[in-house]
Scaffold this motif. Structure first.
Motif, PDB file in Angstrom:
ATOM      1  N   LEU A 139      27.204 -47.340  81.235  1.00  0.00           N
ATOM      2  CA  LEU A 139      28.072 -46.168  81.298  1.00  0.00           C
ATOM      3  C   LEU A 139      29.147 -46.212  80.220  1.00  0.00           C
ATOM      4  CD1 LEU A 139      28.556 -45.915  85.173  1.00  0.00           C
ATOM      5  CD2 LEU A 139      27.242 -44.351  83.730  1.00  0.00           C
ATOM      6  N   ALA A 140      29.362 -45.071  79.576  1.00  0.00           N
ATOM      7  CA  ALA A 140      30.420 -44.907  78.590  1.00  0.00           C
ATOM      8  C   ALA A 140      31.304 -43.736  79.013  1.00  0.00           C
ATOM      9  CB  ALA A 140      29.825 -44.671  77.209  1.00  0.00           C
ATOM     10  N   ALA A 141      32.288 -43.411  78.157  1.00  0.00           N
ATOM     11  CA  ALA A 141      33.242 -42.323  78.436  1.00  0.00           C
ATOM     12  C   ALA A 141      33.904 -42.521  79.799  1.00  0.00           C
ATOM     13  CB  ALA A 141      32.557 -40.962  78.352  1.00  0.00           C
ATOM     14  N   GLY A 142      34.182 -43.797  80.116  1.00  0.00           N
ATOM     15  CA  GLY A 142      34.866 -44.107  81.362  1.00  0.00           C
ATOM     16  C   GLY A 142      33.973 -44.123  82.582  1.00  0.00           C
ATOM     17  N   GLY A 143      32.681 -43.820  82.417  1.00  0.00           N
ATOM     18  CA  GLY A 143      31.774 -43.882  83.566  1.00  0.00           C
ATOM     19  C   GLY A 143      30.913 -42.654  83.750  1.00  0.00           C
ATOM     20  N   ILE A 144      30.986 -41.664  82.812  1.00  0.00           N
ATOM     21  CA  ILE A 144      30.225 -40.428  83.031  1.00  0.00           C
ATOM     22  C   ILE A 144      29.200 -40.164  81.928  1.00  0.00           C
ATOM     23  CG2 ILE A 144      31.840 -39.281  84.570  1.00  0.00           C
ATOM     24  CD1 ILE A 144      31.792 -38.368  80.910  1.00  0.00           C
ATOM     25  N   GLN A 145      29.023 -41.111  81.016  1.00  0.00           N
ATOM     26  CA  GLN A 145      27.967 -40.967  80.005  1.00  0.00           C
ATOM     27  C   GLN A 145      26.969 -42.100  80.198  1.00  0.00           C
ATOM     28  OE1 GLN A 145      28.393 -41.791  75.543  1.00  0.00           O
ATOM     29  NE2 GLN A 145      28.518 -39.547  75.597  1.00  0.00           N
ATOM     30  N   TRP A 146      25.817 -41.769  80.774  1.00  0.00           N
ATOM     31  CA  TRP A 146      24.812 -42.774  81.104  1.00  0.00           C
ATOM     32  C   TRP A 146      23.809 -42.913  79.958  1.00  0.00           C
ATOM     33  CZ3 TRP A 146      23.092 -46.836  83.471  1.00  0.00           C
ATOM     34  CH2 TRP A 146      21.730 -47.102  83.516  1.00  0.00           C
ATOM     35  N   GLN A 147      23.408 -44.137  79.678  1.00  0.00           N
ATOM     36  CA  GLN A 147      22.377 -44.401  78.690  1.00  0.00           C
ATOM     37  C   GLN A 147      21.449 -45.489  79.185  1.00  0.00           C
ATOM     38  OE1 GLN A 147      22.627 -44.748  74.117  1.00  0.00           O
ATOM     39  NE2 GLN A 147      23.027 -46.835  74.807  1.00  0.00           N
ATOM     40  N   ASP A 148      20.134 -45.281  78.972  1.00  0.00           N
ATOM     41  CA  ASP A 148      19.185 -46.346  79.286  1.00  0.00           C
ATOM     42  C   ASP A 148      18.928 -47.167  78.027  1.00  0.00           C
ATOM     43  OD1 ASP A 148      17.334 -44.948  77.706  1.00  0.00           O
ATOM     44  OD2 ASP A 148      16.333 -44.042  79.423  1.00  0.00           O
ATOM     45  N   ARG A 149      18.101 -48.201  78.150  1.00  0.00           N
ATOM     46  CA  ARG A 149      17.897 -49.122  77.026  1.00  0.00           C
ATOM     47  C   ARG A 149      17.172 -48.450  75.860  1.00  0.00           C
ATOM     48  NH1 ARG A 149      18.692 -54.259  76.086  1.00  0.00           N
ATOM     49  NH2 ARG A 149      19.386 -54.709  78.192  1.00  0.00           N
ATOM     50  N   GLU A 150      16.458 -47.352  76.120  1.00  0.00           N
ATOM     51  CA  GLU A 150      15.767 -46.639  75.051  1.00  0.00           C
ATOM     52  C   GLU A 150      16.680 -45.663  74.317  1.00  0.00           C
ATOM     53  OE1 GLU A 150      14.208 -47.202  78.153  1.00  0.00           O
ATOM     54  OE2 GLU A 150      13.399 -48.906  77.023  1.00  0.00           O
ATOM     55  N   GLY A 151      17.922 -45.505  74.803  1.00  0.00           N
ATOM     56  CA  GLY A 151      18.869 -44.632  74.121  1.00  0.00           C
ATOM     57  C   GLY A 151      18.931 -43.219  74.649  1.00  0.00           C
ATOM     58  N   ALA A 152      18.267 -42.927  75.754  1.00  0.00           N
ATOM     59  CA  ALA A 152      18.352 -41.601  76.365  1.00  0.00           C
ATOM     60  C   ALA A 152      19.705 -41.456  77.060  1.00  0.00           C
ATOM     61  CB  ALA A 152      17.223 -41.396  77.375  1.00  0.00           C
ATOM     62  N   VAL A 153      20.444 -40.394  76.707  1.00  0.00           N
ATOM     63  CA  VAL A 153      21.818 -40.216  77.174  1.00  0.00           C
ATOM     64  C   VAL A 153      21.937 -38.959  78.021  1.00  0.00           C
ATOM     65  CG1 VAL A 153      24.203 -39.756  76.422  1.00  0.00           C
ATOM     66  CG2 VAL A 153      22.819 -41.443  75.221  1.00  0.00           C
ATOM     67  N   SER A 154      22.730 -39.044  79.091  1.00  0.00           N
ATOM     68  CA  SER A 154      23.034 -37.883  79.921  1.00  0.00           C
ATOM     69  C   SER A 154      24.471 -37.990  80.411  1.00  0.00           C
ATOM     70  CB  SER A 154      22.069 -37.795  81.121  1.00  0.00           C
ATOM     71  OG  SER A 154      22.176 -38.961  81.934  1.00  0.00           O
ATOM     72  N   HIS A 155      24.973 -36.890  80.985  1.00  0.00           N
ATOM     73  CA  HIS A 155      26.360 -36.838  81.473  1.00  0.00           C
ATOM     74  C   HIS A 155      26.343 -36.387  82.932  1.00  0.00           C
ATOM     75  CE1 HIS A 155      26.746 -36.540  77.072  1.00  0.00           C
ATOM     76  NE2 HIS A 155      27.865 -37.203  77.249  1.00  0.00           N
ATOM     77  N   PRO A 156      26.012 -37.290  83.845  1.00  0.00           N
ATOM     78  CA  PRO A 156      25.887 -36.913  85.263  1.00  0.00           C
ATOM     79  C   PRO A 156      27.188 -36.330  85.808  1.00  0.00           C
ATOM     80  CG  PRO A 156      25.010 -39.125  84.880  1.00  0.00           C
ATOM     81  CD  PRO A 156      25.715 -38.722  83.636  1.00  0.00           C
ATOM     82  N   GLY A 157      27.076 -35.139  86.405  1.00  0.00           N
ATOM     83  CA  GLY A 157      28.215 -34.529  87.080  1.00  0.00           C
ATOM     84  C   GLY A 157      29.152 -33.743  86.186  1.00  0.00           C
ATOM     85  N   VAL A 158      28.875 -33.661  84.874  1.00  0.00           N
ATOM     86  CA  VAL A 158      29.760 -32.954  83.943  1.00  0.00           C
ATOM     87  C   VAL A 158      29.164 -31.573  83.639  1.00  0.00           C
ATOM     88  CG1 VAL A 158      30.944 -33.034  81.727  1.00  0.00           C
ATOM     89  CG2 VAL A 158      30.406 -35.160  82.939  1.00  0.00           C
ATOM     90  N   SER A 159      29.988 -30.519  83.726  1.00  0.00           N
ATOM     91  CA  SER A 159      29.506 -29.159  83.523  1.00  0.00           C
ATOM     92  C   SER A 159      29.510 -28.770  82.048  1.00  0.00           C
ATOM     93  CB  SER A 159      30.376 -28.166  84.304  1.00  0.00           C
ATOM     94  OG  SER A 159      31.656 -28.031  83.694  1.00  0.00           O
ATOM     95  N   GLU A 160      28.761 -27.731  81.709  1.00  0.00           N
ATOM     96  CA  GLU A 160      28.749 -27.228  80.338  1.00  0.00           C
ATOM     97  C   GLU A 160      30.112 -26.685  79.938  1.00  0.00           C
ATOM     98  OE1 GLU A 160      26.398 -27.522  78.039  1.00  0.00           O
ATOM     99  OE2 GLU A 160      25.266 -28.711  79.497  1.00  0.00           O
ATOM    100  N   ALA A 161      30.833 -26.069  80.883  1.00  0.00           N
ATOM    101  CA  ALA A 161      32.170 -25.546  80.582  1.00  0.00           C
ATOM    102  C   ALA A 161      33.126 -26.686  80.223  1.00  0.00           C
ATOM    103  CB  ALA A 161      32.707 -24.761  81.775  1.00  0.00           C
TER     104      ALA A 161
END
Length: 419
Positions: A99-121
């Protein structure tokens, strides 16, 4: 203290026992910060360096190792870019999961990144913040036309505006280096950037995003009675707060501990104790409530030994209005304390590990004090005798010393697994 378990020791230098624990503990979860821990602290994040040997060593702890950082994985100043440079001879680097960005940017070992719980706005609002920081810096130094020549000013601004996707940041390290002879200007700059952050929070409120963001000061002096972090203004002890991070509400490292623990248990058992969709933003902000959530939802028989590794812990004992006040801060303090508390609750021998990053370019860390091969004074104020956080392990020679032991443990763990 050879017969005392590591989790009962304070600032131990028994690195070989620590390495053996990493190598042989099957139910193990390492949660590790990055800057100052496996990379040296530098004024300009673009100059950070990580070794490919260290990154490869994390493979030996696959599904037992995660990062937890206030920085980011992606972008020009993200850690992935640094990893890619370290693997310049390979087309497929190993990325650091977690986890990065304090805990809301998830990345797996292959480098796939997501932002669980964060809205587009929320992401759209964050996108505009770096330009606002750059304009604020330009406007501030118009008041001091003689303090920095234009070329140096532009270089400092370029190094200071961190255009992170989920945690845009003003990093004042380079300005501090150039304002050594004008400390009053640097403090005025700190106050000016704080004013911008406060204004951004007010603008978010006007856009119905009042509950979306907060500011993380690094390093800081703990929190006030409303739970807001306290800025640390520069003084004789150093630069004080250098990073002003505009963060997503709920993006706190201690909440990230629960998100990582939830994933770890799933990988071992096939069940998410907190549910498959759990993310750091759903966690309570209070550390006692976080501990209660773990006690209520996690099976004691499945709990791992958790190793928390960080480099930013501090405290100050000061007199205010005739009263002695203790300010405890540091961006790693709360997540390390939660790991300590979980270990105490479940009797899993959790360890808190402190890396002394005071020898880096950023001069806002207090060095450990050694005498006769023993740490006699830690990173906090020696008058702070009731600090609830006990740092079990210490690496006084910084990230290179830690990486060497980590790589040694990884080699031993890999050999044990293949045997």
């Amino acid at each position: 203290m050879p017969d005392t378990p590591l989790h009962d020791q304070s600032l131990s230098l028994d690195h070989q026992t620590f390495a053996a624990l990493l190598a042989t503990t099957e139910n193990l979860l390492i949660i590790q910060d990055l800057d100052g821990v496996c990379m040296g602290l530098v004024k300009d994040p673009l100059t950070r360096v990580i070794t490919s040997d260290y990154v490869r060593a994390t493979n030996a702890f696959d599904q037992h190792f995660y990062v937890l950082t206030n920085g980011e994985h992606i972008g020009q100043r993200g850690v992935n870019h640094i990893v890619e440079k370290a693997f310049k001879d390979s087309s497929v680097p190993n990325y650091l999961p977690g986890l990065a960005a304090g805990g809301i940017q998830w990345q797996d070992r292959e480098g796939a990144v997501s932002h669980p719980g964060v809205s587009e706005a929320e992401l759209a609002f964050l996108q505009a913040v770096p330009d606002r920081i750059a304009r604020q810096l330009h406007d501030f130094f118009q008041q001091y036309p003689e303090i920095l020549e234009s070329r140096i000013l532009e270089e400092c601004i370029a190094a200071s505006v961190l255009d992170n996707k989920a945690s845009p940041t003003a990093n004042l390290n380079t300005f501090y280096a150039h304002l050594q002879d004008a400390p009053e200007v640097y403090v005025a700059l700190q106050k000016n950037i704080k004013a911008l952050i406060d204004r951004l929070l007010a603008e978010a409120q006007e856009k119905d995003l009042g509950d979306s963001f907060f500011v993380h000061y690094a390093p800081n002096l703990g929190q006030d009675s409303q739970g807001q972090e306290l800025i640390w203004f520069a003084g004789p002890e150093g630069s004080g707060t250098t990073d002003f991070q505009f963060m997503v509400q709920g993006a706190i490292k201690e909440a990230g501990v629960l998100a990582l623990l939830n994933r770890y248990i799933f990988n071992r058992t096939g069940t998410y104790p907190l549910g498959e969709g759990f993310n750091a933003r759903q966690a309570p902000s209070d550390r006692n409530a976080l501990l209660d959530l773990v006690k209520t939802n996690f099976d004691p028989d499945q709990m791992p030994t958790i190793i928390g590794v960080g480099d930013t812990v501090n405290s100050q004992v000061v007199e205010e209005s005739g009263q002695i006040v203790v300010r405890r801060g540091g961006s790693d303090r709360n997540f390390l304390t939660l790991i300590q508390d979980i270990g105490g609750q479940f009797n899993t021998g959790n360890l808190t590990v402190y890396i002394d990053s005071s020898a880096g370019e950023v001069k806002n860390r207090k060095p450990l004090k050694l005498e006769g091969g023993t740490v006699i004074e830690g990173p906090c104020d020696p008058q702070d005798t009731e600090d609830p956080l006990q740092l079990n392990m210490a690496f006084p020679d910084g990230h290179l010393q830690y990486c060497k032991i980590f790589q040694q443990a990884a080699a031993a763990r890999a050999a044990k697994t293949s045997a």
